[in-house]
Design a protein around this motif. Structure first.
Motif, PDB file in Angstrom:
ATOM      1  N   PHE A 102       6.933 -13.510 -11.836  1.00 55.96           N
ATOM      2  CA  PHE A 102       8.204 -12.961 -12.341  1.00 55.96           C
ATOM      3  C   PHE A 102       7.976 -11.550 -12.884  1.00 55.96           C
ATOM      4  O   PHE A 102       8.736 -10.620 -12.599  1.00 55.96           O
ATOM      5  CB  PHE A 102       8.751 -13.820 -13.496  1.00 55.96           C
ATOM      6  N   GLU A 103       6.914 -11.410 -13.683  1.00 58.80           N
ATOM      7  CA  GLU A 103       6.669 -10.125 -14.340  1.00 58.80           C
ATOM      8  C   GLU A 103       6.330  -9.037 -13.333  1.00 58.80           C
ATOM      9  O   GLU A 103       6.760  -7.889 -13.478  1.00 58.80           O
ATOM     10  CB  GLU A 103       5.576 -10.291 -15.408  1.00 58.80           C
ATOM     11  N   CYS A 104       5.567  -9.415 -12.297  1.00 56.60           N
ATOM     12  CA  CYS A 104       5.241  -8.436 -11.240  1.00 56.60           C
ATOM     13  C   CYS A 104       6.507  -7.907 -10.579  1.00 56.60           C
ATOM     14  O   CYS A 104       6.640  -6.711 -10.331  1.00 56.60           O
ATOM     15  CB  CYS A 104       4.379  -9.095 -10.163  1.00 56.60           C
ATOM     16  N   MET A 105       7.448  -8.814 -10.290  1.00 53.45           N
ATOM     17  CA  MET A 105       8.681  -8.388  -9.620  1.00 53.45           C
ATOM     18  C   MET A 105       9.479  -7.436 -10.507  1.00 53.45           C
ATOM     19  O   MET A 105       9.968  -6.400 -10.042  1.00 53.45           O
ATOM     20  CB  MET A 105       9.531  -9.603  -9.239  1.00 53.45           C
ATOM     21  N   ASN A 106       9.596  -7.775 -11.792  1.00 48.59           N
ATOM     22  CA  ASN A 106      10.335  -6.903 -12.710  1.00 48.59           C
ATOM     23  C   ASN A 106       9.674  -5.530 -12.815  1.00 48.59           C
ATOM     24  O   ASN A 106      10.355  -4.505 -12.898  1.00 48.59           O
ATOM     25  CB  ASN A 106      10.443  -7.553 -14.090  1.00 48.59           C
ATOM     26  N   LEU A 107       8.338  -5.532 -12.778  1.00 46.91           N
ATOM     27  CA  LEU A 107       7.592  -4.278 -12.859  1.00 46.91           C
ATOM     28  C   LEU A 107       7.856  -3.391 -11.633  1.00 46.91           C
ATOM     29  O   LEU A 107       8.052  -2.183 -11.755  1.00 46.91           O
ATOM     30  CB  LEU A 107       6.106  -4.627 -12.894  1.00 46.91           C
ATOM     31  N   ILE A 108       7.854  -4.035 -10.458  1.00 47.88           N
ATOM     32  CA  ILE A 108       8.091  -3.278  -9.223  1.00 47.88           C
ATOM     33  C   ILE A 108       9.501  -2.675  -9.248  1.00 47.88           C
ATOM     34  O   ILE A 108       9.709  -1.517  -8.887  1.00 47.88           O
ATOM     35  CB  ILE A 108       7.884  -4.172  -7.971  1.00 47.88           C
ATOM     36  N   VAL A 109      10.478  -3.477  -9.714  1.00 49.87           N
ATOM     37  CA  VAL A 109      11.862  -2.976  -9.765  1.00 49.87           C
ATOM     38  C   VAL A 109      11.967  -1.791 -10.735  1.00 49.87           C
ATOM     39  O   VAL A 109      12.541  -0.749 -10.410  1.00 49.87           O
ATOM     40  CB  VAL A 109      12.841  -4.098 -10.191  1.00 49.87           C
ATOM     41  N   GLY A 149       0.835  -1.209   0.000  1.00 41.37           N
ATOM     42  CA  GLY A 149       0.000   0.000   0.000  1.00 41.37           C
ATOM     43  C   GLY A 149       0.864   1.250   0.000  1.00 41.37           C
ATOM     44  O   GLY A 149       0.572   2.237  -0.690  1.00 41.37           O
ATOM     45  N   LYS A 150       1.968   1.206   0.772  1.00 41.67           N
ATOM     46  CA  LYS A 150       2.893   2.349   0.816  1.00 41.67           C
ATOM     47  C   LYS A 150       3.538   2.576  -0.550  1.00 41.67           C
ATOM     48  O   LYS A 150       3.702   3.712  -0.984  1.00 41.67           O
ATOM     49  CB  LYS A 150       3.986   2.118   1.870  1.00 41.67           C
ATOM     50  N   LEU A 151       3.921   1.481  -1.202  1.00 41.33           N
ATOM     51  CA  LEU A 151       4.527   1.621  -2.538  1.00 41.33           C
ATOM     52  C   LEU A 151       3.532   2.248  -3.513  1.00 41.33           C
ATOM     53  O   LEU A 151       3.915   3.045  -4.373  1.00 41.33           O
ATOM     54  CB  LEU A 151       4.980   0.249  -3.068  1.00 41.33           C
ATOM     55  N   VAL A 152       2.255   1.890  -3.358  1.00 48.20           N
ATOM     56  CA  VAL A 152       1.219   2.476  -4.216  1.00 48.20           C
ATOM     57  C   VAL A 152       1.110   3.985  -3.930  1.00 48.20           C
ATOM     58  O   VAL A 152       1.035   4.792  -4.851  1.00 48.20           O
ATOM     59  CB  VAL A 152      -0.136   1.756  -4.036  1.00 48.20           C
ATOM     60  N   GLU A 153       1.160   4.352  -2.622  1.00 49.63           N
ATOM     61  CA  GLU A 153       1.148   5.787  -2.265  1.00 49.63           C
ATOM     62  C   GLU A 153       2.320   6.515  -2.911  1.00 49.63           C
ATOM     63  O   GLU A 153       2.229   7.678  -3.275  1.00 49.63           O
ATOM     64  CB  GLU A 153       1.254   5.963  -0.740  1.00 49.63           C
ATOM     65  N   GLN A 154       3.445   5.802  -3.038  1.00 44.83           N
ATOM     66  CA  GLN A 154       4.644   6.431  -3.616  1.00 44.83           C
ATOM     67  C   GLN A 154       4.631   6.436  -5.143  1.00 44.83           C
ATOM     68  O   GLN A 154       5.578   6.902  -5.769  1.00 44.83           O
ATOM     69  CB  GLN A 154       5.904   5.698  -3.125  1.00 44.83           C
ATOM     70  N   GLY A 155       3.583   5.873  -5.725  1.00 45.78           N
ATOM     71  CA  GLY A 155       3.475   5.983  -7.178  1.00 45.78           C
ATOM     72  C   GLY A 155       3.375   4.667  -7.941  1.00 45.78           C
ATOM     73  O   GLY A 155       3.202   4.672  -9.154  1.00 45.78           O
ATOM     74  N   ASP A 167       9.627   0.230 -11.719  1.00 51.54           N
ATOM     75  CA  ASP A 167       8.839   1.377 -11.270  1.00 51.54           C
ATOM     76  C   ASP A 167       9.402   2.043 -10.024  1.00 51.54           C
ATOM     77  O   ASP A 167       9.371   3.262  -9.897  1.00 51.54           O
ATOM     78  CB  ASP A 167       7.406   0.902 -11.009  1.00 51.54           C
ATOM     79  N   ARG A 168       9.920   1.240  -9.071  1.00 57.25           N
ATOM     80  CA  ARG A 168      10.323   1.798  -7.771  1.00 57.25           C
ATOM     81  C   ARG A 168      11.834   1.914  -7.598  1.00 57.25           C
ATOM     82  O   ARG A 168      12.290   2.488  -6.625  1.00 57.25           O
ATOM     83  CB  ARG A 168       9.708   0.963  -6.627  1.00 57.25           C
ATOM     84  N   ILE A 169      12.639   1.343  -8.483  1.00 60.48           N
ATOM     85  CA  ILE A 169      14.095   1.468  -8.357  1.00 60.48           C
ATOM     86  C   ILE A 169      14.666   2.198  -9.578  1.00 60.48           C
ATOM     87  O   ILE A 169      15.332   3.218  -9.450  1.00 60.48           O
ATOM     88  CB  ILE A 169      14.778   0.092  -8.176  1.00 60.48           C
ATOM     89  N   THR A 170      14.391   1.659 -10.764  1.00 58.27           N
ATOM     90  CA  THR A 170      15.026   2.188 -11.974  1.00 58.27           C
ATOM     91  C   THR A 170      14.526   3.589 -12.321  1.00 58.27           C
ATOM     92  O   THR A 170      15.322   4.512 -12.515  1.00 58.27           O
ATOM     93  CB  THR A 170      14.763   1.242 -13.161  1.00 58.27           C
ATOM     94  N   ARG A 171      13.200   3.737 -12.386  1.00 59.88           N
ATOM     95  CA  ARG A 171      12.659   5.026 -12.827  1.00 59.88           C
ATOM     96  C   ARG A 171      13.014   6.170 -11.870  1.00 59.88           C
ATOM     97  O   ARG A 171      13.496   7.210 -12.339  1.00 59.88           O
ATOM     98  CB  ARG A 171      11.143   4.919 -13.031  1.00 59.88           C
ATOM     99  N   PRO A 172      12.832   6.009 -10.530  1.00 58.94           N
ATOM    100  CA  PRO A 172      13.212   7.118  -9.652  1.00 58.94           C
ATOM    101  C   PRO A 172      14.679   7.505  -9.797  1.00 58.94           C
ATOM    102  O   PRO A 172      15.022   8.690  -9.739  1.00 58.94           O
ATOM    103  CB  PRO A 172      12.922   6.578  -8.249  1.00 58.94           C
ATOM    104  N   SER A 173      15.572   6.526  -9.993  1.00 54.93           N
ATOM    105  CA  SER A 173      16.991   6.883 -10.093  1.00 54.93           C
ATOM    106  C   SER A 173      17.270   7.602 -11.414  1.00 54.93           C
ATOM    107  O   SER A 173      18.115   8.497 -11.472  1.00 54.93           O
ATOM    108  CB  SER A 173      17.887   5.655  -9.900  1.00 54.93           C
ATOM    109  N   ARG A 174      16.524   7.235 -12.468  1.00 56.81           N
ATOM    110  CA  ARG A 174      16.671   7.964 -13.740  1.00 56.81           C
ATOM    111  C   ARG A 174      16.215   9.406 -13.591  1.00 56.81           C
ATOM    112  O   ARG A 174      16.843  10.330 -14.106  1.00 56.81           O
ATOM    113  CB  ARG A 174      15.834   7.284 -14.838  1.00 56.81           C
TER     114      ARG A 174
END
Ligand SMILES: [Zn+2]
Length: 234
Positions: free
Chosen positions: A192-199, A148-154, A201-208
């Motif tokens: 598998f796809e859900c995990m890649n999506l979370i990574v 839920g927190k991750l959803v709040e974060q985008g 969305d929440r790791i790669t994109r913010p750092s970009r």
């Protein structure tokens, strides 16, 4: 052209951006389990002798030149079911490059068994999702709250709904270490796809985005901070 793309003549694209094409018998192209590239495959049926088919096919990857072996597992006389027996991986999507190392280890272990035991792969994947979420949201709250927190974060709310449907969270959640009789290969692939999506969305994109912001000229950054009432240059 190594991957058979780009001639502009194809009526239907082999895949859309970001789409994973799982290996399947006689398919023109798929994501190669060896090199991970979406590549066309050259198929041939292997003979027993003098043209008698052995129920074994070989496909050669046009990108890395490695081969895959497929065996016809005949359940009944007229039913054919081909299974990839070499290399011994299930053909799930490869882990996102930015996935944390300990999550990636579980993910790859699940990939290695998905063809032999989809249920085992799903159980490992559910543990890996928990590890991933714990790496992204600290504290002792339960998985549901953390997502839920991750959803709040985008993070897209549909990812939470997908994890609910995949019995990672919600009332139907499978407890860690439990095997679920409903689990199949499709469920494992979706996890598998859900995990890649979370990574992504929440790791790669913010750092970009952070890197993009850092590249802005100082004057532009100061103007943004003034507009947003942030402390800094005035
Ligand atoms: Zn390849």
């Amino acid at each position: 052209m190594a991957n058979g793309l780009g001639n502009g003549e194809r009526a239907e694209p082999l895949a859309r951006e970001g789409e994973h094409i799982a290996p399947a018998v006689d398919k023109e192209a798929f994501h190669c389990p060896w090199c991970g590239v979406l590549a066309t495959q050259q198929w041939r049926e292997l003979d027993l002798y003098q043209g008698i088919p052995a129920g074994v096919k070989r496909s050669d990857c046009s990108n890395c030149q490695k081969y895959l072996i497929w065996v016809d597992e005949r359940i009944e006389t007229s039913i054919y079911q081909w299974r990839m027996v070499f290399p011994n991986i299930g053909g799930g999507p490869r882990p996102h490059v930015d996935m944390p190392a300990d999550v990636k280890a579980d993910y790859n272990e699940a990939r290695s068994i998905v063809a032999l035991s989809p249920r085992g792969a799903c159980a490992l994947n559910r543990l890996a999702v928990q590890k991933l979420v714990n790496a992204l949201v600290s504290g002792n709250s339960d998985l549901n709250t953390k997502i839920g927190k991750l959803v709040e974060q985008g993070l897209a709310p549909t990812v939470q709904q997908a994890l609910d449907a995949l019995r990672v969270v919600g009332n139907n959640a499978v407890h860690p270490g439990e095997l679920d009789l409903q689990d199949d290969t499709e469920t494992a692939i979706a996890l598998f796809e859900c995990m890649n999506l979370i990574v992504e969305d929440r790791i790669t994109r913010p750092s970009r985005i952070t890197k993009l912001y850092e590249r802005l000229p100082d004057k532009a950054k100061a103007a943004i901070q003034r507009r947003d009432g942030l402390p800094g240059q005035s």
